[in-house]
Design a protein around this motif. Structure first.
Motif, PDB file in Angstrom:
ATOM      1  N   GLU A 373       0.808  -1.211   0.000  1.00 59.01           N
ATOM      2  CA  GLU A 373       0.000   0.000   0.000  1.00 59.01           C
ATOM      3  C   GLU A 373       0.849   1.272   0.000  1.00 59.01           C
ATOM      4  O   GLU A 373       0.314   2.368  -0.089  1.00 59.01           O
ATOM      5  N   GLY A 374       2.160   1.129   0.105  1.00 56.19           N
ATOM      6  CA  GLY A 374       3.023   2.304   0.167  1.00 56.19           C
ATOM      7  C   GLY A 374       3.294   2.897  -1.198  1.00 56.19           C
ATOM      8  O   GLY A 374       3.294   2.194  -2.209  1.00 56.19           O
ATOM      9  N   ASN A 375       3.524   4.200  -1.222  1.00 58.60           N
ATOM     10  CA  ASN A 375       3.877   4.905  -2.447  1.00 58.60           C
ATOM     11  C   ASN A 375       5.237   5.568  -2.271  1.00 58.60           C
ATOM     12  O   ASN A 375       5.537   6.131  -1.217  1.00 58.60           O
ATOM     13  N   GLY A 376       6.055   5.514  -3.318  1.00 55.69           N
ATOM     14  CA  GLY A 376       7.329   6.197  -3.268  1.00 55.69           C
ATOM     15  C   GLY A 376       8.341   5.494  -2.400  1.00 55.69           C
ATOM     16  O   GLY A 376       8.309   4.271  -2.208  1.00 55.69           O
ATOM     17  N   THR A 377       9.266   6.279  -1.856  1.00 51.39           N
ATOM     18  CA  THR A 377      10.348   5.727  -1.051  1.00 51.39           C
ATOM     19  C   THR A 377      10.303   6.306   0.358  1.00 51.39           C
ATOM     20  O   THR A 377       9.654   7.318   0.621  1.00 51.39           O
ATOM     21  N   ALA A 378      11.021   5.641   1.243  1.00 50.63           N
ATOM     22  CA  ALA A 378      11.211   6.125   2.608  1.00 50.63           C
ATOM     23  C   ALA A 378      12.699   6.341   2.818  1.00 50.63           C
ATOM     24  O   ALA A 378      13.507   5.475   2.477  1.00 50.63           O
ATOM     25  N   LEU A 379      13.053   7.466   3.364  1.00 52.54           N
ATOM     26  CA  LEU A 379      14.448   7.814   3.600  1.00 52.54           C
ATOM     27  C   LEU A 379      14.710   7.761   5.101  1.00 52.54           C
ATOM     28  O   LEU A 379      14.057   8.464   5.871  1.00 52.54           O
ATOM     29  N   PHE A 380      15.660   6.922   5.507  1.00 53.20           N
ATOM     30  CA  PHE A 380      15.946   6.732   6.929  1.00 53.20           C
ATOM     31  C   PHE A 380      17.401   7.052   7.237  1.00 53.20           C
ATOM     32  O   PHE A 380      18.292   6.798   6.422  1.00 53.20           O
ATOM     33  N   ALA A 381      17.619   7.585   8.426  1.00 53.02           N
ATOM     34  CA  ALA A 381      18.959   7.767   8.964  1.00 53.02           C
ATOM     35  C   ALA A 381      19.153   6.748  10.068  1.00 53.02           C
ATOM     36  O   ALA A 381      18.453   6.785  11.078  1.00 53.02           O
ATOM     37  N   LEU A 382      20.077   5.810   9.858  1.00 58.99           N
ATOM     38  CA  LEU A 382      20.309   4.756  10.838  1.00 58.99           C
ATOM     39  C   LEU A 382      21.511   5.093  11.705  1.00 58.99           C
ATOM     40  O   LEU A 382      22.580   5.452  11.198  1.00 58.99           O
ATOM     41  N   ALA A 383      21.313   4.974  13.012  1.00 60.31           N
ATOM     42  CA  ALA A 383      22.366   5.250  13.979  1.00 60.31           C
ATOM     43  C   ALA A 383      22.300   4.180  15.066  1.00 60.31           C
ATOM     44  O   ALA A 383      21.449   3.294  15.028  1.00 60.31           O
ATOM     45  N   GLY A 384      23.207   4.266  16.019  1.00 60.68           N
ATOM     46  CA  GLY A 384      23.198   3.304  17.111  1.00 60.68           C
ATOM     47  C   GLY A 384      24.093   2.123  16.841  1.00 60.68           C
ATOM     48  O   GLY A 384      25.205   2.259  16.320  1.00 60.68           O
ATOM     49  N   GLY A 452       7.506   9.183  11.782  1.00 57.39           N
ATOM     50  CA  GLY A 452       8.262  10.351  12.206  1.00 57.39           C
ATOM     51  C   GLY A 452       8.998  10.964  11.032  1.00 57.39           C
ATOM     52  O   GLY A 452       8.600  10.849   9.876  1.00 57.39           O
ATOM     53  N   SER A 453      10.103  11.603  11.322  1.00 54.64           N
ATOM     54  CA  SER A 453      10.893  12.213  10.261  1.00 54.64           C
ATOM     55  C   SER A 453      11.800  11.201   9.586  1.00 54.64           C
ATOM     56  O   SER A 453      12.349  11.467   8.521  1.00 54.64           O
ATOM     57  N   GLY A 454      11.999  10.014  10.194  1.00 50.77           N
ATOM     58  CA  GLY A 454      12.773   8.973   9.535  1.00 50.77           C
ATOM     59  C   GLY A 454      14.031   8.545  10.251  1.00 50.77           C
ATOM     60  O   GLY A 454      14.889   7.900   9.649  1.00 50.77           O
ATOM     61  N   GLY A 455      14.174   8.866  11.529  1.00 51.40           N
ATOM     62  CA  GLY A 455      15.346   8.421  12.270  1.00 51.40           C
ATOM     63  C   GLY A 455      15.141   7.031  12.842  1.00 51.40           C
ATOM     64  O   GLY A 455      14.057   6.696  13.308  1.00 51.40           O
ATOM     65  N   MET A 456      16.185   6.198  12.766  1.00 47.56           N
ATOM     66  CA  MET A 456      16.164   4.873  13.386  1.00 47.56           C
ATOM     67  C   MET A 456      17.397   4.745  14.285  1.00 47.56           C
ATOM     68  O   MET A 456      18.518   4.940  13.813  1.00 47.56           O
ATOM     69  N   VAL A 457      17.174   4.425  15.548  1.00 49.16           N
ATOM     70  CA  VAL A 457      18.269   4.151  16.468  1.00 49.16           C
ATOM     71  C   VAL A 457      18.199   2.673  16.835  1.00 49.16           C
ATOM     72  O   VAL A 457      17.224   2.224  17.445  1.00 49.16           O
ATOM     73  N   VAL A 458      19.221   1.915  16.431  1.00 50.17           N
ATOM     74  CA  VAL A 458      19.221   0.468  16.624  1.00 50.17           C
ATOM     75  C   VAL A 458      19.898   0.137  17.951  1.00 50.17           C
ATOM     76  O   VAL A 458      20.974   0.655  18.272  1.00 50.17           O
TER      77      VAL A 458
END
Length: 651
Positions: A373-384, A452-458
């Motif tokens: 069901e998603g459209n386009g792309t998702a941009l994520f910043a991965l940290a941690g 959210g804005s796209g931040g991921m903290v692993v």
């Protein structure tokens, strides 16, 4: 308003031809060019020194060519990175360079073509039969580089390089299509606001367009304040013209006459490059009287004061009007009564950067990028604790597992995945059992998190989920503007409870209090900062409740993070008698040598639990461990009596 489309097309074609000729000089068959990754991540890793070494070496070896700066390719873990173009070879990307390697690259490859330094080659940036391609790597091959298509491949300070790679083509198509067709195209694409809320972009634009009150205004929200998030910053540093193009298209669609970019003052490089992009766009008639078409629009850059709450659109408007950033009651919404009381559209950096590409390539092309069901792309910043941190762009609807493990290489040093905090400080912590959750607005919300804005903290097993919840709540509590009683006082009460729990002073009833307070704060707060502030705590309680109970009942922190519940201990059977590494590292002299056994012992009354001893202990011994609960700490011999200054013998 009738536009002079013939003049606009003629002007644009002249710009593109000029850009093509300039690009040919950089990318032609006989051209040697070097682009140094000079976004914030590259500069922090030493890109300036690498750039200087390249310039000096090329001059020394009389290599004809240019050294230029570019943005971020997304591989922040591999900086400093360099893109090299040399006749007879495909474009090659190198990683983890330093000045010495940069000089060797010039001497052995650019000057002679003999040794391309394969051990430092990340991959080729284009198809070829000689070297592995970047697209063959999981980090690139499983991505869909839509927003990041030009990032890291041109000089963001050169508008002609951006034009040569397709910038502003969407603007020309938008001028030819007209406002209504632009909104229809964005609606067909299914573009939603990528600042976190996910509101349909076309609906917002149409509401503003239909508002009879004039003039209309446009604001680009670049106030990216989430810990661990840097997608907007990277786009502004790497491809500022994509954002400007999107703003011009949005202004044309909504009837806006003036635009603002509200950007964090803590992003000096982004501000600098954006200012230069605006100046160049004015010089080339892409701002002002746009391409001589008769449509007038200009942009003003405003630096935010650093308050997290100003990322909320109504608080941002207050700040833009010169007041303290505090949210307004809605309705009316900004499209009805916004900045200076005028109809205003406020869109995120990523949302606006998408519009030029959608107008250029079509709505259907954008829709096809998504999964399910998603459209386009998702941009994520991965940290941690992720192995290969940085920016990742994937089809909307990809799973968390694909992003963290398949693309970014999983957890550092082979440790066990524990959770991912997604959606910024107001997002949620999702456990391993939910790794197959699609990155989609609705699916993440159902799981207890948010896009959210796209931040991921692993996080891995060395992270304590109670302390993690406390950390994020401390951030949102400190950033509360104080306008709402529920947010100002309620989050303070929640933080007090969490601080008691991490000290081992909590009771089981505290967990119910946390949940009741969270509901009250969600229902009583005015803006989304307050309404979402309890999310990290609620998701941690939902998925990691046993850790809270351990802290309360057993006074135990299984990750050894909470200082009051943890002690450092030197294993006697592993301690090497001749090693004094831990002694020299201790800043408070809490470690002494046992007179009887000649091994090291920690004086628990002096230990500040700074972790220096564990880090200093050689890997072959691995003698320093953390113990929790304190009841399991073995008894140690008492430290020798320390002489005071009064007991020192006089000379």
């Amino acid at each position: 308003m009738k536009l002079d489309l013939q003049r606009a097309r003629k002007r644009f074609e002249a710009l593109v031809e000029q850009a093509r000729q300039r690009w040919q000089q950089l990318d032609g068959e006989q051209a040697i060019s070097v682009w140094v990754g000079s976004a914030t991540c590259g500069l922090a890793a030493g890109a300036r020194e690498v750039e200087q070494a390249l310039r000096e070496a090329m001059e020394q070896h009389q290599v004809p060519g240019q050294v230029m700066r570019t943005g971020c390719l997304g591989h922040c873990y591999a900086e400093p990175m360099v893109l090299v173009r040399r006749p007879g070879f495909p474009s090659l990307v190198y990683h983890h360079l330093n000045p010495a390697l940069a000089q060797a690259l010039v001497k052995n490859f650019l000057a002679s073509g003999e040794d391309p330094l394969l051990e430092y080659l990340l991959g080729a940036a284009e198809p070829n039969d000689m070297f592995p391609r970047l697209e063959d790597l999981p980090r690139f091959g499983q991505e869909t580089r839509w927003l990041l298509g030009r990032a890291g491949r041109h000089d963001p300070d050169d508008i002609f390089q951006a034009l040569a790679l397709g910038a502003y083509r969407g603007l020309l198509r938008a001028l030819e299509a007209g406002p209504q067709a632009i909104i229809d195209t964005i609606e067909q694409a299914g573009l939603r606001g990528l600042g976190g809320a996910g509101f349909p972009t076309a609906r917002k634009w149409r509401l503003c367009r239909d508002n009879p009150r004039q003039p209309h205004l446009l604001v680009c929200n670049a106030d990216e304040g989430d810990p661990g998030a840097y997608m907007d910053r990277t786009l502004l540093e790497s491809d500022p013209h994509a954002v400007l193009e999107g703003m011009i298209i949005a202004a044309l669609a909504t009837g806006a006459e003036h635009g603002y970019v509200y950007v964090r003052a803590e992003y000096p490089l982004a501000v600098e490059r954006l200012q230069r992009a605006v100046q160049q766009a004015r010089q080339q008639e892409l701002l002002g009287d746009v391409l001589g078409s008769g449509f007038s629009f200009d942009v003003e850059i405003v630096r935010g004061a650093g308050a997290f709450v100003c990322g909320e659109e109504t608080a941002m408007m207050e700040s833009l009007e010169g007041r303290r950033g505090m949210p307004r009651v809605r309705p009316p919404y900004p499209v009805e009564w916004g900045l200076h009381g005028l109809p205003t559209v406020i869109d995120n950096v990523k949302t606006l950067a998408n519009t030029g590409r959608i107008m250029d390539r079509g709505a259907e092309e954008f829709r096809k990028l998504g999964i399910g069901e998603g459209n386009g792309t998702a941009l994520f910043a991965l940290a941690g604790k992720v192995a290969n941190a940085g920016l990742v762009e994937v089809p909307m609807g990809s799973t968390l597992r694909q992003v963290i493990f398949d693309i970014c290489g999983g957890i550092q040093e082979g440790r066990q995945f524990k959770a991912v905090q997604i959606g910024g400080p107001s997002g949620g912590c999702l456990p391993e059992s939910l790794l197959d959750t699609p990155v989609d607005f609705d699916k993440l919300r159902q799981a207890g998190a948010m896009m959210g804005s796209g931040g991921m903290v692993v996080l891995d097993e060395q992270n304590c989920m109670v302390e993690t919840a406390r950390f994020f709540l401390e951030f949102t509590q400190a950033e509360s503007c104080g306008k709402c009683t529920f947010c100002r006082i309620g989050t303070r009460h929640m933080l007090d409870i969490l601080e008691r729990i991490v000290r081992g002073e909590g009771v089981l009833e505290d967990l119910d209090r946390l949940e009741r307070l969270a509901v009250d704060i969600q229902q009583g707060s005015l803006c989304n900062l307050g309404r979402t502030a309890p999310n990290p705590v609620l998701s941690a309680l939902r998925y990691f409740r046993e850790e809270f109970i351990e802290h309360i009942e057993q006074k135990k922190c299984r990750a050894g993070v909470c200082n009051e519940l943890t002690a450092y201990y030197i294993l006697p059977e592993k301690c090497a008698r001749g090693c004094d590494a831990c002694v020299g590292s201790c800043p408070v002299e809490a470690i002494f040598t046992s007179p009887k056994r000649r091994i090291k012992v920690i004086d628990q009354s002096l230990c500040t639990k700074c972790d220096s001893c564990r880090q200093a202990c050689p890997e072959e011994y691995d003698a320093v461990v953390k113990i929790s609960p304190l009841s399991e700490l073995p008894k140690s011999e008492p430290p020798p009596e320390r002489k005071t200054a009064d007991q020192e013998p006089s000379s």
